[in-house]
Design an enzyme around this catalytic site. Sequence first.
Site, PDB file in Angstrom:
ATOM      1  N   GLY A 294       0.814  -1.218   0.000  1.00 24.07           N
ATOM      2  CA  GLY A 294       0.000   0.000   0.000  1.00 24.07           C
ATOM      3  C   GLY A 294       0.841   1.260   0.000  1.00 24.07           C
ATOM      4  CB  CYS A 295       3.690   2.327   2.086  1.00 25.74           C
ATOM      5  SG  CYS A 295       2.796   2.262   3.666  1.00 25.74           S
TER       6      CYS A 295
END
Length: 160
Positions: free
Chosen positions: A45-46
């Site tokens: 996600g990051c």
Amino acid sequence: MPRLEPGQPAPTWTLPTADGGELSLSDLAGRKVILYVYPAAMTPGCTTQACDFRDNEAVFTREGYAVVGVSPDPVDKLATFADQESLGFPLVSDEDKEMLTAYGAYGEKQNYGKTVVGVIRSTFVLDEEGVVEVAKYNVRAKGHVTSLAKQLGVELPGAG
């Protein structure tokens, strides 16, 4: 846990950067700032979120915004992340989580139905004087940059 609201002055900070330097909020005075907080470099996600900012950084810069990523990762991990993903904007490390706490971006959150303590994925837009214009908490990694750009009236390439 206190959260920032539009109209409040942003808490000041000075943090180490992925490139071995330091960056302070005061260094960005006179520029609009998109400060995005993410839990951990090199996670799916990051990485998605960082690459979305990378791919649209030129548009934000043209509109007068500086983009800065903040996480509690150590600077060596941030340096690897910035290099792997060709991130041109500063990544700053808040290992002691003082800045994250001051911004309301560290504390209790829901993770897969459980209450845990950790980094709350958040984004703050500050004006040229360091006053909060936008404070968004619990943002999703995917699609966040597009949604933020729309809110700021910034047109991204390929966005309808």
